[in-house]
Design an enzyme around this catalytic site. Structure first.
Site, PDB file in Angstrom:
ATOM      1  N   ALA A 233       0.846  -1.193   0.000  1.00 22.87           N
ATOM      2  CA  ALA A 233       0.000   0.000   0.000  1.00 22.87           C
ATOM      3  C   ALA A 233       0.887   1.250   0.000  1.00 22.87           C
ATOM      4  O   ALA A 233       2.090   1.157   0.230  1.00 22.87           O
ATOM      5  CB  ALA A 233      -0.892  -0.007   1.240  1.00 22.87           C
TER       6      ALA A 233
ATOM      7  N   GLN B 115       1.240   3.427   2.134  1.00 18.92           N
ATOM      8  CA  GLN B 115       1.903   3.583   3.432  1.00 18.92           C
ATOM      9  C   GLN B 115       2.537   2.275   3.893  1.00 18.92           C
ATOM     10  O   GLN B 115       2.638   2.001   5.086  1.00 18.92           O
ATOM     11  CB  GLN B 115       0.930   4.120   4.472  1.00 18.92           C
ATOM     12  CG  GLN B 115       0.639   5.604   4.317  1.00 18.92           C
ATOM     13  CD  GLN B 115       1.913   6.456   4.386  1.00 18.92           C
ATOM     14  OE1 GLN B 115       2.853   6.131   5.101  1.00 18.92           O
ATOM     15  NE2 GLN B 115       1.933   7.540   3.633  1.00 18.92           N
ATOM     16  N   SER B 116       2.975   1.459   2.958  1.00 20.34           N
ATOM     17  CA  SER B 116       3.566   0.161   3.302  1.00 20.34           C
ATOM     18  C   SER B 116       4.895   0.329   4.046  1.00 20.34           C
ATOM     19  O   SER B 116       5.854   0.920   3.523  1.00 20.34           O
ATOM     20  CB  SER B 116       3.800  -0.637   2.016  1.00 20.34           C
ATOM     21  OG  SER B 116       4.624  -1.753   2.279  1.00 20.34           O
ATOM     22  N   ASN B 117       4.955  -0.223   5.253  1.00 22.84           N
ATOM     23  CA  ASN B 117       6.224  -0.269   5.984  1.00 22.84           C
ATOM     24  C   ASN B 117       7.188  -1.224   5.295  1.00 22.84           C
ATOM     25  O   ASN B 117       8.398  -1.009   5.267  1.00 22.84           O
ATOM     26  CB  ASN B 117       5.997  -0.739   7.416  1.00 22.84           C
ATOM     27  CG  ASN B 117       5.048   0.166   8.174  1.00 22.84           C
ATOM     28  OD1 ASN B 117       5.329   1.359   8.336  1.00 22.84           O
ATOM     29  ND2 ASN B 117       3.917  -0.365   8.623  1.00 22.84           N
TER      30      ASN B 117
ATOM     31  N   ALA C  98       7.404  -1.886   2.078  1.00 19.31           N
ATOM     32  CA  ALA C  98       8.013  -1.273   0.896  1.00 19.31           C
ATOM     33  C   ALA C  98       9.133  -0.322   1.319  1.00 19.31           C
ATOM     34  O   ALA C  98      10.228  -0.335   0.745  1.00 19.31           O
ATOM     35  CB  ALA C  98       6.947  -0.534   0.087  1.00 19.31           C
TER      36      ALA C  98
END
Ligand code: PLP
Length: 330
Positions: free
Chosen positions: A77, A79-81, A83
């Site tokens: 997403a 706000q992916s941690n 990624a």
């Protein structure tokens, strides 16, 4: 068992702290009503503002380097941690990173993890379905002459699961020093790589606790068998003749609210309470809901006050800034 023989690229700083939360315990009724609370600080894993993905990425990057990869490709997403930490890991390992990010907005605010992705210099692709874009991005990278290594969403694969097998060993060493035998360990369960590793680690090393994943995203029917097969495949990687059973995968439902990353009053209360008692920052997507689950269990009297409990803080605090407008009114 050959855990030490698995390719691993050091990214984090170990062990992460394990500490008491006396003011939180007091706020939840004190020794009469609340078990001893130990927080395992995997929000402080040491790379790129930290989080649980660092543990998985040590093994995934180890495998990527063994395969001669030049480029890490993953999805998540906005706000992916995961990624963000893949981009951070790529920099430290001398690799390129391509991130396929999806979400609701045509033009997401460059805040929180998305801001960090930019600072880290990752190639960010805004797509409608990140997981589906992975193969195409891998082909593009190959056409450019790179050697792509695709990491599944959340880093949840048998290799990624090894991170939480190793974490279990680390935690059990710390608990032995404290002479504690907690009955439960609570954490946020998303793509379930953490769950696979914790369940396998608990079985291998005979942990005293039951690991309970607080559900923060939908899809239990498909995620549960996947977590089980990933754990069993991870056991095979370790050369173990071991089959876990479904009942070793503890979950707690009822704290997700309307959906993934959707606010809940219980999550907001947990974020506020942890900040004001222990100065620990939870996040609005994962760890806040996991803590809300633990608080709910304590208030319901589901855990004996004579027990001790571990809360595994999986990180995620950068996402606080992406929800600043709402959180500012807490
Ligand atoms: C990814 C993530 C989780 C969930 O871990 P999974 O292995 O995907 O289940 C929990 N907390 C935070 C902060 C995360 O980024």
């Amino acid at each position: 068992m050959n855990l030490a023989a698995q390719p691993r690229f050091r990214l984090g700083v170990w062990p992460t702290p394990l500490h008491d939360a006396p003011r939180l315990r007091e706020a939840l009724g004190g020794e009469e009503r609340c078990p001893r609370l130990l927080i395992k600080r995997d929000d402080l894993t040491g790379l790129g503002l930290g989080g649980n993905k660092v543990r998985k990425l040590e093994y995934l990057v180890g495998d990527a380097l063994r395969n001669g990869a030049t480029t890490l490709i993953t999805a998540g997403a906005f706000q992916s941690n995961h990624a963000r930490l893949t981009a951070a890991a790529a920099n430290v390992a001398g690799l390129r990173a391509v991130l396929a990010l999806d979400g609701d907005h045509a033009n997401p605010p460059v805040q929180g993890n998305l801001l960090l992705d930019r600072l880290l210099g990752a190639e960010v692709r805004l797509v409608s379905n990140g997981a589906e874009a992975l193969d195409e991005l891998a082909s593009e990278a190959t056409a450019r002459g790179e050697r792509p290594y695709v990491i599944p969403v959340g880093g949840s694969s048998p290799i990624g699961a090894l991170g939480y097998v190793a974490a279990t060993l680390e935690l059990l060493g710390q608990l032995a020093e404290l002479n504690e035998n907690p009955s439960r360990l609570y954490y946020a369960a998303g793509s379930r790589g953490t769950q696979s590793g914790l369940a396998l680690g608990a079985a291998i090393f005979r942990a005293p606790y039951r690991a309970i994943g607080v559900i923060i995203s939908p899809g239990e029917e498909s995620k549960r068998p996947k977590a089980l097969s990933n754990a069993n495949d991870a056991a095979a990687l370790l050369g173990l003749d071991l089959q876990l059973s479904d009942n070793e995968f503890g979950v707690l439902d009822g704290y997700m609210g309307p959906g993934y990353a959707q606010p809940t009053a219980e999550c907001d209360e947990a974020i506020r309470l942890l900040a004001r008692t222990e100065a620990v920052f939870l996040d609005p997507v994962y760890s806040g809901k996991a803590m809300a689950g633990l608080i709910g269990e304590i208030r319901a009297g589901a855990i004996a006050p004579s027990d001790s409990v571990v809360f595994l803080h999986t990180g995620g605090s950068p996402a606080l800034f992406a929800h600043a407008a709402r959180l500012a009114t807490l």
